[in-house]
Design a protein around this motif. Sequence first.
Motif, PDB file in Angstrom:
ATOM      1  N   SER A  57       0.843  -1.181   0.000  1.00 30.27           N
ATOM      2  CA  SER A  57       0.000   0.000   0.000  1.00 30.27           C
ATOM      3  C   SER A  57       0.883   1.236   0.000  1.00 30.27           C
ATOM      4  O   SER A  57       1.967   1.241   0.595  1.00 30.27           O
ATOM      5  N   PRO A  58       0.451   2.301  -0.681  1.00 29.29           N
ATOM      6  CA  PRO A  58       1.291   3.489  -0.812  1.00 29.29           C
ATOM      7  C   PRO A  58       1.681   4.058   0.547  1.00 29.29           C
ATOM      8  O   PRO A  58       0.887   4.101   1.473  1.00 29.29           O
ATOM      9  N   ALA A  59       2.902   4.482   0.668  1.00 30.21           N
ATOM     10  CA  ALA A  59       3.375   5.114   1.892  1.00 30.21           C
ATOM     11  C   ALA A  59       4.572   5.979   1.527  1.00 30.21           C
ATOM     12  O   ALA A  59       5.324   5.666   0.611  1.00 30.21           O
ATOM     13  N   PRO A  60       4.768   7.084   2.243  1.00 25.67           N
ATOM     14  CA  PRO A  60       5.869   7.995   1.931  1.00 25.67           C
ATOM     15  C   PRO A  60       7.198   7.443   2.419  1.00 25.67           C
ATOM     16  O   PRO A  60       7.736   7.846   3.443  1.00 25.67           O
ATOM     17  N   THR A  61       7.737   6.469   1.719  1.00 21.32           N
ATOM     18  CA  THR A  61       9.027   5.903   2.089  1.00 21.32           C
ATOM     19  C   THR A  61      10.093   6.391   1.117  1.00 21.32           C
ATOM     20  O   THR A  61       9.795   6.743  -0.022  1.00 21.32           O
TER      21      THR A  61
ATOM     22  N   TRP B 230      11.331  -9.151   5.225  1.00 17.96           N
ATOM     23  CA  TRP B 230      10.945 -10.308   4.414  1.00 17.96           C
ATOM     24  C   TRP B 230      11.377 -10.127   2.964  1.00 17.96           C
ATOM     25  O   TRP B 230      12.085 -10.962   2.395  1.00 17.96           O
ATOM     26  N   ARG B 231      10.962  -9.025   2.343  1.00 21.14           N
ATOM     27  CA  ARG B 231      11.252  -8.859   0.919  1.00 21.14           C
ATOM     28  C   ARG B 231      12.733  -8.595   0.682  1.00 21.14           C
ATOM     29  O   ARG B 231      13.292  -9.008  -0.339  1.00 21.14           O
ATOM     30  N   GLN B 232      13.392  -7.909   1.631  1.00 23.48           N
ATOM     31  CA  GLN B 232      14.832  -7.677   1.473  1.00 23.48           C
ATOM     32  C   GLN B 232      15.598  -8.988   1.517  1.00 23.48           C
ATOM     33  O   GLN B 232      16.514  -9.218   0.720  1.00 23.48           O
ATOM     34  N   SER B 233      15.196  -9.866   2.431  1.00 23.75           N
ATOM     35  CA  SER B 233      15.875 -11.158   2.559  1.00 23.75           C
ATOM     36  C   SER B 233      15.682 -12.007   1.315  1.00 23.75           C
ATOM     37  O   SER B 233      16.631 -12.624   0.810  1.00 23.75           O
ATOM     38  N   LEU B 234      14.455 -12.062   0.806  1.00 20.69           N
ATOM     39  CA  LEU B 234      14.201 -12.838  -0.403  1.00 20.69           C
ATOM     40  C   LEU B 234      14.968 -12.262  -1.590  1.00 20.69           C
ATOM     41  O   LEU B 234      15.519 -13.005  -2.409  1.00 20.69           O
ATOM     42  N   ALA B 235      14.994 -10.930  -1.704  1.00 21.18           N
ATOM     43  CA  ALA B 235      15.701 -10.294  -2.816  1.00 21.18           C
ATOM     44  C   ALA B 235      17.195 -10.608  -2.763  1.00 21.18           C
ATOM     45  O   ALA B 235      17.808 -10.972  -3.780  1.00 21.18           O
ATOM     46  N   LEU B 236      17.795 -10.481  -1.591  1.00 19.80           N
ATOM     47  CA  LEU B 236      19.229 -10.751  -1.468  1.00 19.80           C
ATOM     48  C   LEU B 236      19.539 -12.225  -1.724  1.00 19.80           C
ATOM     49  O   LEU B 236      20.555 -12.558  -2.349  1.00 19.80           O
TER      50      LEU B 236
ATOM     51  N   TRP C 299       1.068 -11.401 -10.615  1.00 16.89           N
ATOM     52  CA  TRP C 299       1.519 -11.596  -9.247  1.00 16.89           C
ATOM     53  C   TRP C 299       2.527 -10.532  -8.819  1.00 16.89           C
ATOM     54  O   TRP C 299       2.440  -9.967  -7.730  1.00 16.89           O
ATOM     55  N   THR C 300       3.471 -10.224  -9.686  1.00 18.58           N
ATOM     56  CA  THR C 300       4.537  -9.291  -9.324  1.00 18.58           C
ATOM     57  C   THR C 300       4.178  -7.839  -9.604  1.00 18.58           C
ATOM     58  O   THR C 300       5.001  -6.958  -9.435  1.00 18.58           O
ATOM     59  N   LYS C 301       2.925  -7.622 -10.044  1.00 23.92           N
ATOM     60  CA  LYS C 301       2.484  -6.267 -10.393  1.00 23.92           C
ATOM     61  C   LYS C 301       3.417  -5.646 -11.432  1.00 23.92           C
ATOM     62  O   LYS C 301       3.911  -4.527 -11.290  1.00 23.92           O
ATOM     63  N   GLY C 302       3.640  -6.426 -12.480  1.00 26.40           N
ATOM     64  CA  GLY C 302       4.488  -5.945 -13.559  1.00 26.40           C
ATOM     65  C   GLY C 302       5.950  -5.841 -13.182  1.00 26.40           C
ATOM     66  O   GLY C 302       6.704  -5.086 -13.806  1.00 26.40           O
ATOM     67  N   GLY C 303       6.341  -6.614 -12.188  1.00 28.91           N
ATOM     68  CA  GLY C 303       7.740  -6.592 -11.771  1.00 28.91           C
ATOM     69  C   GLY C 303       8.063  -5.502 -10.788  1.00 28.91           C
ATOM     70  O   GLY C 303       9.237  -5.221 -10.537  1.00 28.91           O
ATOM     71  N   THR C 304       7.049  -4.872 -10.176  1.00 27.38           N
ATOM     72  CA  THR C 304       7.293  -3.796  -9.215  1.00 27.38           C
ATOM     73  C   THR C 304       7.215  -4.266  -7.767  1.00 27.38           C
ATOM     74  O   THR C 304       7.606  -3.528  -6.868  1.00 27.38           O
ATOM     75  N   ASP C 305       6.692  -5.440  -7.542  1.00 21.58           N
ATOM     76  CA  ASP C 305       6.585  -6.012  -6.206  1.00 21.58           C
ATOM     77  C   ASP C 305       7.863  -6.811  -5.934  1.00 21.58           C
ATOM     78  O   ASP C 305       8.076  -7.875  -6.497  1.00 21.58           O
ATOM     79  N   ALA C 306       8.709  -6.298  -5.063  1.00 22.96           N
ATOM     80  CA  ALA C 306      10.022  -6.908  -4.845  1.00 22.96           C
ATOM     81  C   ALA C 306       9.912  -8.300  -4.249  1.00 22.96           C
ATOM     82  O   ALA C 306      10.633  -9.219  -4.659  1.00 22.96           O
TER      83      ALA C 306
ATOM     84  N   TYR D 178      14.897  -2.922  -1.185  1.00 24.40           N
ATOM     85  CA  TYR D 178      14.283  -3.299  -2.453  1.00 24.40           C
ATOM     86  C   TYR D 178      12.784  -3.038  -2.400  1.00 24.40           C
ATOM     87  O   TYR D 178      12.107  -3.374  -1.428  1.00 24.40           O
ATOM     88  N   GLY D 179      12.271  -2.433  -3.469  1.00 20.57           N
ATOM     89  CA  GLY D 179      10.856  -2.113  -3.544  1.00 20.57           C
ATOM     90  C   GLY D 179      10.559  -0.774  -2.899  1.00 20.57           C
ATOM     91  O   GLY D 179      11.253  -0.327  -1.980  1.00 20.57           O
ATOM     92  N   LYS D 180       9.505  -0.134  -3.369  1.00 23.01           N
ATOM     93  CA  LYS D 180       9.162   1.199  -2.871  1.00 23.01           C
ATOM     94  C   LYS D 180       7.904   1.216  -2.021  1.00 23.01           C
ATOM     95  O   LYS D 180       7.480   2.268  -1.579  1.00 23.01           O
ATOM     96  N   GLY D 181       7.282   0.072  -1.826  1.00 22.16           N
ATOM     97  CA  GLY D 181       6.090   0.028  -0.996  1.00 22.16           C
ATOM     98  C   GLY D 181       6.423   0.196   0.472  1.00 22.16           C
ATOM     99  O   GLY D 181       7.579   0.093   0.897  1.00 22.16           O
ATOM    100  N   ASP D 182       5.398   0.446   1.263  1.00 19.99           N
ATOM    101  CA  ASP D 182       5.548   0.604   2.702  1.00 19.99           C
ATOM    102  C   ASP D 182       6.188  -0.654   3.286  1.00 19.99           C
ATOM    103  O   ASP D 182       5.641  -1.753   3.153  1.00 19.99           O
TER     104      ASP D 182
END
Length: 419
Positions: A29-33, A53-59, A328-335, A42-46
């Motif tokens: 969900s949008p958030a001012p990060t 979680w997402r940082q660990s999976l990305a790395l 699923w990945t929202k066009g590759g924007t969901d890290a 990784y990723g710009k979502g809140d």
Amino acid sequence: MLTAARLGAAALSAALLTGLAAGPALADSPAPTPPAAADGLYGKGDPTYDGVWRQSLALTALTAAKVTPADSAVGWLTGQQCEDGGWPSYRAAGAACDPRTEDSNATAVAVQALVALGGHQDAVDKGVAWLKANQNADGSWAYTPGSPGDANSTGLAVNALFAARTDPAGVAKAGKSAFDGLALFQLGCAAPADQRGAFVYQPDPASGALTPNALASGQAALAAGGGHLPVATSVRSDAAPKALTCASDAAAATPAPVAHADSGEAVGAYLTAQLAAGGNHLSLTTPGAAPTPDYTATAWAALALTQSGHPQQAAGAVDWLSQEGDTWTKGGTDAGATATLLLVDQAAQRDTAALTGRLIALGPTPKATATAATASATQAPKEKKDGGIGQYWLIGVGLLIGVGGGLLLSLQRKRNQHL
């Protein structure tokens, strides 16, 4: 992967099985990060519910792709660890650690990421120590310490132990090992035949009923098969996973835990049947709503089947995930989702170049990539070849000049003779 951001949260089965604790907003969900590239995330979502979680999976996924992440990306993850060794889902820069916000899911995937990266043994040891300290007396793990255990959290903790080369059989509380804890949630011969091998998230708190759960089965299956992230195995069986062998009167038998030796194959057989019945994917089912595709559960099922040596049974799910990848990945924007899909394709030995590029684009510029290394390795021979061509060209030109000069001299002599 935001449906999995809080994969062991106590409200998983009731709150749409999305993996969020007590129904918080989706992690995308949008958030001012700050921009990901600015702080290493990784990723710009809140990141409130899924940052670690997402940082660990990305790395983990990028390391498996032979990409060396930026120091800022690794530093972001290590900077989230608390002094006692645990990780929260997210801790704002400068904020003090609160033990009540540390959770087993974030800690488990962070440990796996740091093992994959290498060079962070102290942080890994502290993370494993935190998991050991917060194991329940029945051998299981809860999302947050002090709560009843669940299959998802227990499975992830076992994954982390395997990654850290710590035998789960030796990690115990009150005489109950991690394997004993995992077995609490697996349905055995007392269950209906089509449910045997499945994992439940938790027993129903009111009735104690055990209901198979797609996400719990997918995640716990990787642990039951002795695996961790990233999945990389050369073991392969041409046979389908072996279902539990039960006596004919098993339905009336006293419930007994599935033996650890049979656990991985039993859940593999259950997942294979569910994938076949569901059109190569698992579904999210909630009371009063039509079933919807569960991308996260399907991905973990594919990882688990591949880990257990059954890539043929995982292939249809891998194909389906690839077809549905943009959704699923929202066009590759969901890290998180992009990283999970990349881990699936890596395990299945598919072409991962495009997904790797998408994930790289969601974070800070890496220190090195496999593509750059390949280009560097092939550049020198190319220059040497060009240099060789240049030398031969000069020799050829010299010969032509010599031959041409000889012809001119010969013609000049003949002309002088006729004068």
